[in-house]
Design an enzyme around this catalytic site. Sequence first.
Site, mmCIF file in Angstrom:
data_model
loop_
_atom_site.group_PDB
_atom_site.id
_atom_site.type_symbol
_atom_site.label_atom_id
_atom_site.label_comp_id
_atom_site.label_asym_id
_atom_site.label_seq_id
_atom_site.Cartn_x
_atom_site.Cartn_y
_atom_site.Cartn_z
ATOM 1 C CD GLU A 414 -0.265 1.769 5.614
ATOM 2 O OE1 GLU A 414 -1.503 1.677 5.741
ATOM 3 O OE2 GLU A 414 0.444 0.829 5.209
ATOM 4 C CG HIS A 481 5.942 -3.225 -4.034
ATOM 5 N ND1 HIS A 481 4.741 -3.698 -4.492
ATOM 6 C CD2 HIS A 481 6.020 -3.608 -2.734
ATOM 7 C CE1 HIS A 481 4.120 -4.347 -3.513
ATOM 8 N NE2 HIS A 481 4.867 -4.309 -2.440
#
Length: 675
Positions: A414, A481
């Site tokens: 990322e 999540h």
Amino acid sequence: MLVLLRQGKISKWFSGIGQEAIATGVTLALEEDEWILPLHRNLGVFTARHMPLHKLLMQWQGGIGGYSKGRERSFHFGNANHHICGMISHLGPQLGIADGIALANKLRKENKVVVVFTGEGGTSEGDFHEALNLAAVWELPVIFVVENNGYALSTPVNEQYRCEALVERARGYGIDGVKIDGNNLLGVYDTIQGVRQYCIEYQKPYLVECATFRMRGHEEASGTKYIPSWLFEIWEVKDPIKNFEQFLMSKQVLTKELVETIRQDLKEYIDVELSIGFNGKPIVVDTEKELLDVYAKAEVGSRIPKANGTEVRSQKSEVGSMMAEAVLVEVEDSIDVADLGPQSSNLKHLSDESSTERRFIDAIKAGLHQSMNEHPDLILMGQDIAEYGGVFKITEGFVEEFGKDRVRNTPLCESAVIGASLGLSLMGIKSVIEMQFADFVTMGFNQIVNNLAKIHYRWGQSASVVIRMPTGAGVGAGPFHSQSNEAWFVHTPGLKVVYPSTPADAKGLLIAAINDPNPVLYFEHKALYRSVSGDVPDEYYEVEIGKARHVRTGEDVTIITYGYGVIWAEEYAANHPEISIDILDLRTLLPLDYEAIRAAVQRTGRVVILHEDTLTGGIGGEIAAWIGEHCFQLLDAPVMRCASLDTPVPFNTELETNFLAKARLGETVERLMNY
Ligand SMILES: Cc1ncc(C[n+]2csc(CCOP(=O)(O)OP(=O)(O)O)c2C)c(N)n1
Ligand SMILES: [Mg+2]
């Protein structure tokens, strides 16, 4: 520089004495329009790129005549005219930016390289590994230059790494490299010229480790006590400037007289530059200008139609089935890209006739698809977004239509990818990054809050990047999540944060985010993807960033909310016809629409701020404080916040339901009504 430092005439200084051959040799081996990303000891990059010394001095003094309007110190600035992207203090993130610049060069088929520097200490950062790997996988023409001067502040190499030489690391990523004597100017120059040819011809990265030594302390204040004196004796003999001078004398290129003349000329040049540099205009503080420079301005004369900021749009939500429907993994029900509406923006205004009922997820897809057509060099990057279509299938079909160059699967990195997006932006290329889940943004956090967010204020460069953030709970996905992490970014000047709750806004805000020259965090709630649908104009249009939406008019209590909270509020209002509820959907969290907030307070005098994010430090606190400060007279009761519990997001459905703010909405409204 040392004299000036002692006189207090310049600020912090990291000396490159002993290492001059690297910065100078590397810079001279490149074309003038090839980008370099230097570090704190690389004065030679700036001077070899002909930055006027007096302007550099103004920069180091924090003067208005420098390169950063007094906002940055030492070498923490860049300049596009000189093709230099300066560092931030954090060591490592510059490496990913180089990848992005090289990607732009590669896609445009320019025969150019990018050079990025790191110290040997910086090679222990994750960013080093991510950037090398990304450059290898994407075959990017980047030259990674490691200046190995034996120390990272006081830390010697045996406490930094365990390999024989750092060049070995390149091989681990499938990159070639070489270790050279960094104190030999011609050696550095010659090597970089050859490596440059290699990178351009083979379209690959390369690593050059330069052995050198720092003859001064890390910075002047920190001294050199931790370095044994015999090291100074060895490296004194290898001084790059003295040796180059002797070499030129031995070849009769220089004579003693010529050396004297050159020194005299330089002294005079420096004296003149010093007198200009120290007579620059001082900074005149102007708060408005400071605030204005946080964001890059949008291009004027945009031809894109804008949706009405306060329009109430029709929306169909099947709240009850939401939890079950919002499946996180592979789904079968994606729509065809051919069905996403017209491909051009010929229409100048929003036409009511031409709209299609779409689910939230399809509206996002439609906005992204039209943007790909509108911006022919817009690039999408993310994990599994190409052939696989992304874990939520939003980019399904895109790679077939737009090709691999523009729809790019990334390795798991990322930070390097967000860094690369800034490199692309420096080259005038916009990009949209899909975080696989908003939670994983932590791995690229530094690039967002320190590089993307601050670059415009620091040296006037825009970071036109959108980061798509599949966010939120209600889907039984547990602590990693399901998070609502928008408040982390709302606290960072320079970012914009948008968070749609309807399909029409999802499309229009995404288009606006992509057109915006600033970094935008685009939050898309996973539980809304397939549970909410509504009319979405077919044409290419923007919903203005920074404008809230008045969802519903009421007289008893106002609920100010966003994202999933809008659905909760609407559902609550529908189930409680006895209370007249007013709802404001913020749509953008940074910058906030204060005018709309004030109007919402005025409508009822009683306010609940509702959000899925946890309570403490959530944006509700900010809004409540603002209302208290600016709308006190409009209030009939204290502002109340209804937020999720101050715990991580639990996995078990009952725990999660109890965690979510929705569980306490009724009780909060009642408390407020009874006040
Ligand atoms: C991410 C990060 N951690 C810590 C620091 C503090 N720091 C500044 S310079 C430095 C040492 C850097 O050593 P090296 O990479 O070898 O470069 P050199 O200074 O030797 O040229 C450290 C630890 C920093 N700037 N960034
Ligand atoms: Mg070092």
